[in-house]
Design a protein around this motif. Sequence first.
Motif, PDB file in Angstrom:
ATOM      1  N   THR A 146       0.855  -1.191   0.000  1.00 13.28           N
ATOM      2  CA  THR A 146       0.000   0.000   0.000  1.00 13.28           C
ATOM      3  C   THR A 146       0.883   1.229   0.000  1.00 13.28           C
ATOM      4  O   THR A 146       1.749   1.377   0.875  1.00 13.28           O
ATOM      5  CB  THR A 146      -0.923   0.021   1.224  1.00 13.28           C
ATOM      6  OG1 THR A 146      -1.739  -1.156   1.219  1.00 13.28           O
ATOM      7  CG2 THR A 146      -1.827   1.244   1.186  1.00 13.28           C
ATOM      8  N   CYS A 147       0.670   2.112  -0.965  1.00  8.71           N
ATOM      9  CA  CYS A 147       1.459   3.340  -1.039  1.00  8.71           C
ATOM     10  C   CYS A 147       1.154   4.205   0.183  1.00  8.71           C
ATOM     11  O   CYS A 147      -0.019   4.477   0.472  1.00  8.71           O
ATOM     12  CB  CYS A 147       1.137   4.094  -2.322  1.00  8.71           C
ATOM     13  SG  CYS A 147       1.925   5.735  -2.412  1.00  8.71           S
ATOM     14  N   PRO A 148       2.171   4.671   0.906  1.00  3.86           N
ATOM     15  CA  PRO A 148       1.911   5.521   2.076  1.00  3.86           C
ATOM     16  C   PRO A 148       1.396   6.906   1.696  1.00  3.86           C
ATOM     17  O   PRO A 148       0.876   7.622   2.545  1.00  3.86           O
ATOM     18  CB  PRO A 148       3.297   5.618   2.745  1.00  3.86           C
ATOM     19  CG  PRO A 148       4.271   5.373   1.643  1.00  3.86           C
ATOM     20  CD  PRO A 148       3.605   4.399   0.720  1.00  3.86           C
ATOM     21  N   GLY A 149       1.529   7.285   0.411  1.00  3.06           N
ATOM     22  CA  GLY A 149       1.070   8.598  -0.018  1.00  3.06           C
ATOM     23  C   GLY A 149      -0.369   8.603  -0.491  1.00  3.06           C
ATOM     24  O   GLY A 149      -1.242   9.239   0.111  1.00  3.06           O
ATOM     25  N   CYS A 150      -0.660   7.854  -1.579  1.00  2.00           N
ATOM     26  CA  CYS A 150      -2.010   7.868  -2.158  1.00  2.00           C
ATOM     27  C   CYS A 150      -2.844   6.663  -1.736  1.00  2.00           C
ATOM     28  O   CYS A 150      -4.021   6.571  -2.092  1.00  2.00           O
ATOM     29  CB  CYS A 150      -1.918   7.936  -3.690  1.00  2.00           C
ATOM     30  SG  CYS A 150      -1.213   6.457  -4.458  1.00  2.00           S
ATOM     31  N   HIS A 151      -2.233   5.706  -1.026  1.00  2.00           N
ATOM     32  CA  HIS A 151      -2.924   4.542  -0.455  1.00  2.00           C
ATOM     33  C   HIS A 151      -3.449   3.555  -1.511  1.00  2.00           C
ATOM     34  O   HIS A 151      -4.330   2.752  -1.228  1.00  2.00           O
ATOM     35  CB  HIS A 151      -4.078   4.986   0.458  1.00  2.00           C
ATOM     36  CG  HIS A 151      -3.653   5.962   1.513  1.00  2.00           C
ATOM     37  ND1 HIS A 151      -2.786   5.621   2.519  1.00  2.00           N
ATOM     38  CD2 HIS A 151      -3.966   7.275   1.689  1.00  2.00           C
ATOM     39  CE1 HIS A 151      -2.579   6.670   3.293  1.00  2.00           C
ATOM     40  NE2 HIS A 151      -3.273   7.684   2.807  1.00  2.00           N
ATOM     41  N   ILE A 152      -2.914   3.599  -2.714  1.00  2.00           N
ATOM     42  CA  ILE A 152      -3.247   2.598  -3.729  1.00  2.00           C
ATOM     43  C   ILE A 152      -2.609   1.264  -3.355  1.00  2.00           C
ATOM     44  O   ILE A 152      -1.469   1.211  -2.894  1.00  2.00           O
ATOM     45  CB  ILE A 152      -2.751   3.062  -5.116  1.00  2.00           C
ATOM     46  CG1 ILE A 152      -3.665   4.139  -5.678  1.00  2.00           C
ATOM     47  CG2 ILE A 152      -2.643   1.897  -6.097  1.00  2.00           C
ATOM     48  CD1 ILE A 152      -3.234   4.671  -7.027  1.00  2.00           C
TER      49      ILE A 152
END
Length: 339
Positions: A146-152
């Motif tokens: 899970t991307c910590p920035g955009c949560h994708i």
Amino acid sequence: MRDNHRFRMADGAEFVGHQGDSFEMRVSMPSDDQGFFGRQCPECSLVFRMDARQYEALPDDLILWCVYCGHHAEHSEFVTEHQRNRAVQAVSDFGRQLVSHELRKMFSRLPRGSRSGGLSFSYESQSFFPRPLPGIDEEQLVRIRTCPGCHINYAVFSEHRYCPGCGPLPATSVAFDALQADTARLDALEALPSDAKALLREQGVFARGWVDTVKSVVGVVEYLASSLFRTAVPHADSLLNGKGAIFQRLDPMADLIIDAGFSDLRTVLGPQAWQRLLETWAARHVFTHNDGIVDEKYLARVPGSSARIGQRLVPTEDMCRQALTDAKALCETLIDVLR
């Protein structure tokens, strides 16, 4: 008869309609059991996977990033080979029916048995049954990131540096993922059958992998420390001017961080952990620059070593696992100190 009833399409393909000479079709791309589907970079050709429901919710003009090489372009360019084959077959089946339809329409305008210049023309159409569309048989995900920035949510199959939705990942994510990858490599080698392990040991694969791990942990710390320092210190460039690869050298790096107004890494970590790190960095130096041959510089940094000058340093699995544990602790300390 409406156009979408005129053409027979396989399950997963749908003829939407047409306007003038433009035809529109819709071809489904099945997801895996976890709801993920593949994307393939048009630049490096490597495949990654994304959460299909999240992907559908993204903007139509989405710019997608390759998680491996960082190539970014319009998302429709990231079609995988399997997906392309599925779409091509659907288009091919539609095209055959369209040609048949046009021929039938053309010949219906001619008198039956029409002759021209001594030639006779006739056309008899046949029922068309579309072939089942090929499935998607791509590499399955191992774990979800899970991307910590955009949560994708996405899945990768090699070392990566980018989020597919927002681009470059934070240095902290890259660092801890790299340490985890080295741990997974050690675990995978240890899990091999005994006969395979014996063969690989004899060929030096284990020793080479251990050397690579020692080199890797130093690179991970250097990358993270440099990134965190430049972010935390407004005048970082002036402090770093003329200092070379200072983040490869533990004590100079610790002194630099103190000079910038932060705590001493050595004190936070404790003397035993710091000494083990010094020994790992010394081992990395002889592996990288001296083919593992012990020299005076190594013995000065590792006074407790029983090795002699001219001997070759032999890595072990325990040494590597301790190095990974210490490197992780140092990375966590860098984050705490430079926040």
